[in-house]
Every structure is written in C-alpha cells, then in structure tokens.
Design a protein around this motif. Structure first.
Motif, PDB file in Angstrom:
ATOM      1  N   ASP A 100      26.426  17.536  15.171  1.00  0.00           N
ATOM      2  CA  ASP A 100      26.113  18.862  14.661  1.00  0.00           C
ATOM      3  C   ASP A 100      25.721  18.703  13.189  1.00  0.00           C
ATOM      4  OD1 ASP A 100      26.450  21.849  15.233  1.00  0.00           O
ATOM      5  OD2 ASP A 100      27.648  21.643  13.412  1.00  0.00           O
ATOM      6  N   CYS A 134      25.338  20.671  10.028  1.00  0.00           N
ATOM      7  CA  CYS A 134      25.616  21.952   9.389  1.00  0.00           C
ATOM      8  C   CYS A 134      26.559  21.689   8.236  1.00  0.00           C
ATOM      9  CB  CYS A 134      26.253  22.912  10.397  1.00  0.00           C
ATOM     10  SG  CYS A 134      26.172  24.625   9.830  1.00  0.00           S
ATOM     11  N   CYS A 163      28.881  24.222   7.248  1.00  0.00           N
ATOM     12  CA  CYS A 163      29.966  25.216   7.199  1.00  0.00           C
ATOM     13  C   CYS A 163      31.362  24.611   7.330  1.00  0.00           C
ATOM     14  CB  CYS A 163      29.747  26.325   8.214  1.00  0.00           C
ATOM     15  SG  CYS A 163      29.836  25.797   9.929  1.00  0.00           S
ATOM     16  N   GLU A 164      31.499  23.510   8.055  1.00  0.00           N
ATOM     17  CA  GLU A 164      32.829  22.910   8.163  1.00  0.00           C
ATOM     18  C   GLU A 164      33.217  22.177   6.870  1.00  0.00           C
ATOM     19  OE1 GLU A 164      30.306  22.625  11.047  1.00  0.00           O
ATOM     20  OE2 GLU A 164      31.368  20.974  12.023  1.00  0.00           O
ATOM     21  N   SER A 172      22.351  23.085  13.350  1.00  0.00           N
ATOM     22  CA  SER A 172      22.851  24.379  13.833  1.00  0.00           C
ATOM     23  C   SER A 172      22.949  25.392  12.708  1.00  0.00           C
ATOM     24  CB  SER A 172      24.234  24.187  14.452  1.00  0.00           C
ATOM     25  OG  SER A 172      25.164  23.825  13.461  1.00  0.00           O
ATOM     26  N   LYS A 228      19.917  30.720  17.630  1.00  0.00           N
ATOM     27  CA  LYS A 228      21.365  30.847  17.459  1.00  0.00           C
ATOM     28  C   LYS A 228      21.658  32.224  16.892  1.00  0.00           C
ATOM     29  CE  LYS A 228      25.301  28.825  15.088  1.00  0.00           C
ATOM     30  NZ  LYS A 228      25.769  27.787  14.185  1.00  0.00           N
ATOM     31  N   TYR A 248      31.748  33.053  18.560  1.00  0.00           N
ATOM     32  CA  TYR A 248      32.099  31.803  17.881  1.00  0.00           C
ATOM     33  C   TYR A 248      33.513  31.874  17.293  1.00  0.00           C
ATOM     34  CZ  TYR A 248      26.940  31.612  17.738  1.00  0.00           C
ATOM     35  OH  TYR A 248      25.613  31.659  18.046  1.00  0.00           O
ATOM     36  N   PHE A 257      35.904  28.932  17.806  1.00  0.00           N
ATOM     37  CA  PHE A 257      35.370  27.711  17.172  1.00  0.00           C
ATOM     38  C   PHE A 257      35.740  27.683  15.701  1.00  0.00           C
ATOM     39  CE2 PHE A 257      32.179  25.622  14.560  1.00  0.00           C
ATOM     40  CZ  PHE A 257      31.891  24.446  15.223  1.00  0.00           C
ATOM     41  N   ARG A 258      35.675  28.833  15.075  1.00  0.00           N
ATOM     42  CA  ARG A 258      35.943  28.860  13.633  1.00  0.00           C
ATOM     43  C   ARG A 258      37.399  28.530  13.349  1.00  0.00           C
ATOM     44  NH1 ARG A 258      31.688  33.773  12.202  1.00  0.00           N
ATOM     45  NH2 ARG A 258      29.884  32.595  12.961  1.00  0.00           N
ATOM     46  N   ARG A 295      27.392  35.616   8.655  1.00  0.00           N
ATOM     47  CA  ARG A 295      26.233  34.732   8.788  1.00  0.00           C
ATOM     48  C   ARG A 295      24.953  35.465   9.206  1.00  0.00           C
ATOM     49  NH1 ARG A 295      29.506  30.428   8.330  1.00  0.00           N
ATOM     50  NH2 ARG A 295      30.872  29.729  10.018  1.00  0.00           N
ATOM     51  N   GLN A 315      21.711  33.662  10.809  1.00  0.00           N
ATOM     52  CA  GLN A 315      21.714  33.597  12.275  1.00  0.00           C
ATOM     53  C   GLN A 315      21.001  34.844  12.824  1.00  0.00           C
ATOM     54  OE1 GLN A 315      25.841  33.008  13.385  1.00  0.00           O
ATOM     55  NE2 GLN A 315      25.821  30.899  12.635  1.00  0.00           N
ATOM     56  N   LYS A 340      21.976  29.832  22.017  1.00  0.00           N
ATOM     57  CA  LYS A 340      23.406  29.887  21.777  1.00  0.00           C
ATOM     58  C   LYS A 340      23.791  31.255  21.273  1.00  0.00           C
ATOM     59  CE  LYS A 340      26.755  27.990  18.679  1.00  0.00           C
ATOM     60  NZ  LYS A 340      26.989  27.249  17.509  1.00  0.00           N
ATOM     61  N   SER A 363      32.654  28.725  22.355  1.00  0.00           N
ATOM     62  CA  SER A 363      34.114  28.817  22.348  1.00  0.00           C
ATOM     63  C   SER A 363      34.649  30.135  22.898  1.00  0.00           C
ATOM     64  CB  SER A 363      34.624  28.598  20.928  1.00  0.00           C
ATOM     65  OG  SER A 363      34.047  29.540  20.040  1.00  0.00           O
ATOM     66  N   TYR A 389      32.915  23.298  26.690  1.00  0.00           N
ATOM     67  CA  TYR A 389      34.292  22.803  26.590  1.00  0.00           C
ATOM     68  C   TYR A 389      34.887  22.590  27.984  1.00  0.00           C
ATOM     69  CZ  TYR A 389      33.304  24.429  21.952  1.00  0.00           C
ATOM     70  OH  TYR A 389      32.685  24.603  20.747  1.00  0.00           O
TER      71      TYR A 389
HETATM   72  C1  PBG Z   1      28.003  25.813  13.031  1.00  0.00           C
HETATM   73  C2  PBG Z   1      28.388  25.891  14.446  1.00  0.00           C
HETATM   74  C3  PBG Z   1      29.112  26.923  15.049  1.00  0.00           C
HETATM   75  C4  PBG Z   1      29.239  26.591  16.400  1.00  0.00           C
HETATM   76  C5  PBG Z   1      28.599  25.369  16.587  1.00  0.00           C
HETATM   77  N1  PBG Z   1      28.064  24.970  15.369  1.00  0.00           N
HETATM   78  C6  PBG Z   1      29.793  28.089  14.497  1.00  0.00           C
HETATM   79  C7  PBG Z   1      29.190  29.116  13.678  1.00  0.00           C
HETATM   80  O1  PBG Z   1      27.973  29.244  13.514  1.00  0.00           O
HETATM   81  O2  PBG Z   1      29.997  29.855  13.141  1.00  0.00           O
HETATM   82  C8  PBG Z   1      29.936  27.435  17.408  1.00  0.00           C
HETATM   83  C9  PBG Z   1      30.281  26.795  18.684  1.00  0.00           C
HETATM   84  C10 PBG Z   1      31.255  27.550  19.503  1.00  0.00           C
HETATM   85  O3  PBG Z   1      31.597  28.719  19.247  1.00  0.00           O
HETATM   86  O4  PBG Z   1      31.721  26.944  20.480  1.00  0.00           O
HETATM   87  N2  PBG Z   1      28.212  24.597  12.489  1.00  0.00           N
END
Ligand code: PBG
Length: 331
Positions: A120, A122, A124-125, A167, A197, A203, A206-207, A219, A223, A250, A276, A315
């Motif tokens: 991935d 990105c 954000c993490e 992403s 997306k 999501y 996931f967060r 976002r 997005q 997505k 998620s 998942y």
């Molecule tokens: C961003 C990213 C997200 C997901 C995958 N890559 C989250 C977001 O945009 O907040 C979500 C995946 C999921 O909900 O399973 N790096």
C-alpha cells in the motif's frame, strides 16, 4: 421456436446440485484473492483488532508466518500495511530504507519468493496528522505529496515488492510513481491503483487496525464522493493513461455498480477491495447468530466477482480458501 413457458421452464436447470453447478456462471477461486496483513515493528507481538475478529496487527516475524499461512492455502498475493515505530508530520518512515514495510518485504520475499507481495503506498499510517499526504496551511498539498509518495513506492520496489498499490488519491500519483520506478530501473514493477476510492464510512475498522484516523478534518477533499460513478470512470481512465496496470474500486459491496461499469469500460484487470467495514458487518451479524456467516461471506464475495472484479482484496481470504478446499474435498 417458442422460447417461453411451458416449453421453457427455467426450474429444469435448478433441480439438482449437479445441474446448478453445471450451469453456474461465477465461481470463486482461491486464486482471486489478495490477503491484507498489518505489520508492526518488533518480535513475537500480536494485537487483535477488536472490530475485525480474526485479524491482528503482527510483528515482523509473525507477518512472515501469516504470509506463509496464506501461501500454503494457495492464496497468490498479500498486501502489506505498516504501523511505524514513530509518526511525524511528513511520514518519514513510509519511505525509510529500514521502515517497517521495507523490512517486512525483505523478510517475506526471502522466505516466500513465489508469493506476490503488494504494498500500500500511502502516508496516512505514517503521518502524525493521519492524512494521506503533506499538510500545507491546513490542506493536503497534492504536488508536494507526490514526491514523497513516489519515494515510498521506490523504496518498496527496492526492497523487493512485486507490485505497488497507491491508495492516497492524489492527482497525478500514478504518473509520478511510474516515472520514478522507470527511472530507477523498475520498469517491470506493476502499479495497482486504488483509482476509484470513495470517502467511505466502511474504512472505520481499518483505521483502528492501522491507527490511521485523521486527527483533524476528513478525507473528502481527496477521496471520492460516494454518489458519483461517472467521476469514478474518469479517475480510472486517467490512472490507466498515467500507467496503472490494474485499477481498483473501493469499497466493493456498496459500489458493485462501479465495478460493473468499469468492467464494461476498460480492458484491463479490475480489482475490488472488500474493506474492513464490510468484513466487520458480516462478522458481527454472524457472531450474533443473525446471519449464516459462511454463506453471507461467500454470497458477498461472489457478487463482487460477478460484478466484474478479477482480484478481490479481502480479510476473508484465508477462511474462504479453507472453505473452498473443504468443498473440493467434498466436505
Ligand atoms: C489508506 C488506506 C485505507 C484503506 C486501505 N488503504 C484507509 C483510508 O483511506 O482511510 C482501507 C481498507 C479497509 O478499510 O479495509 N492508506
């Protein structure tokens, strides 16, 4: 010839399981799946994600075990998400040579050279503010983010990633990554773009899993707006022109029409992310005895494939692989 009742009886081909199998139009296969793994630094640590039963954040060594498990079930690919040691304003660990994902890629590819390792791309993490790019004057700055995102993709490729999956939804990101990879000799590293997306509530879990909720705002300025589908096709067209090899929709379940429209519009492989929140809903209903969990899971995933997705990030991948194997063995 009169092709109507009573000459025609559609129930004829529904009479037995064998007949139904014989005329089935869509069938899930383990080869359709990509399994997501959340990786943390450290050793021998596993933290369950409360809203996603069966899913955990795992340390590097256990991520290799997770990958092994997926590979042994016949799942062809995994996608890696990293939870860094430290977050900062510019997401430094996303593009660090020894970042958690870069380490995970090297470890996994060493043990499992055949398994497709997708990453991935990105920020954000990795950012302290939790946004997918760099903040300038309170706004996510598109063009400044591109450089760091390209660097992130490059470090993944250098560590041995088989495919990168941006992403972040910055404009021009696929072109920037393609250019960087090509310049550095990674012409054959494919890009799977999260092209369409949406700014989705699905999501949420996931967060929690990736600890990546934005600390201010949301976002929606990058997005997509959920009501739009023509715009999704435009996003995908642009990403393909910029060099994407696979485009993704997505989330999946609430956007099956987008998948179907994309399947008709483009000749490239289409992926879909069964996110998620979609997973959490089925697990919660299953746990409460409100739905037959296995049947609900298979029905949803089949609908995603029927809509036109050739690859499904989910998942559920491991449990589905087990169910499909049992079915084959007549269990
Ligand atoms: C961003 C990213 C997200 C997901 C995958 N890559 C989250 C977001 O945009 O907040 C979500 C995946 C999921 O909900 O399973 N790096």
């Amino acid at each position: 010839m009169v092709r109507t009742f009573p000459t025609l009886r559609l129930r004829r081909l529904r009479k037995t399981d064998t007949l139904r199998r014989f005329v089935r139009e869509t069938e899930l296969s383990v080869g359709d799946f990509i399994y997501p793994i959340f990786v943390t630094p450290g050793h021998d640590q596993r933290r369950d994600v409360e809203s996603m039963p069966g899913i955990a954040q795992v340390s590097l060594d256990l991520a290799v075990r997770e990958a092994e498990d997926a590979a042994s079930l016949g799942i062809p690919a995994i996608v890696l998400f990293g939870i860094p040691e430290k977050k900062d304003e510019v997401g430094s660990e996303a593009y660090a040579w020894d970042g958690v994902i870069q380490k995970a890629i090297r470890l996994i590819k060493k043990e499992l050279p055949e398994l497709l390792v997708i990453t991935d791309v990105c920020l954000c993490e990795y950012t302290s503010h939790g946004h997918c790019g760099i903040i300038v004057d309170g706004y996510v700055d598109n063009d400044k983010s591109l450089e760091l995102l390209s660097r992130t993709a490059l470090t993944h490729a250098e560590a041995g990633a088989d495919m990168v999956a941006p992403s972040n939804m910055m404009d021009g990101c696929v072109a920037a990554i393609r250019r960087t990879l090509d310049e550095e000799g990674f012409q054959l590293t494919p890009i799977m773009s999260y092209a369409a997306k949406y700014a989705s509530c699905f999501y949420g879990p996931f967060r929690e899993a990736a600890q990546s909720a934005p600390s201010f705002g949301d976002r929606r300025s990058y997005q997509m707006d959920p009501p739009n589908v023509r715009e999704a096709l435009l996003e995908m067209k642009l990403d393909l022109e910029e060099g994407a090899d696979i485009v993704m929709v997505k989330p999946a379940l609430a956007y099956l029409d987008v998948i179907a429209r994309a399947r008709e519009a483009f000749d490239c492989p289409i992926a879909a992310y069964n996110v998620s929140g979609e997973y959490a809903m089925v697990k919660a209903a299953g746990r409460n005895g409100w739905l037959d969990e296995k049947r609900a899971t298979l029905e949803i995933l089949t609908s995603i494939k029927r809509a036109g997705a050739g690859a499904i990030l989910s998942y559920h991948a491991k449990e589905v692989a087990r169910w499909l194997r049992e079915q084959q063995q007549g269990g």
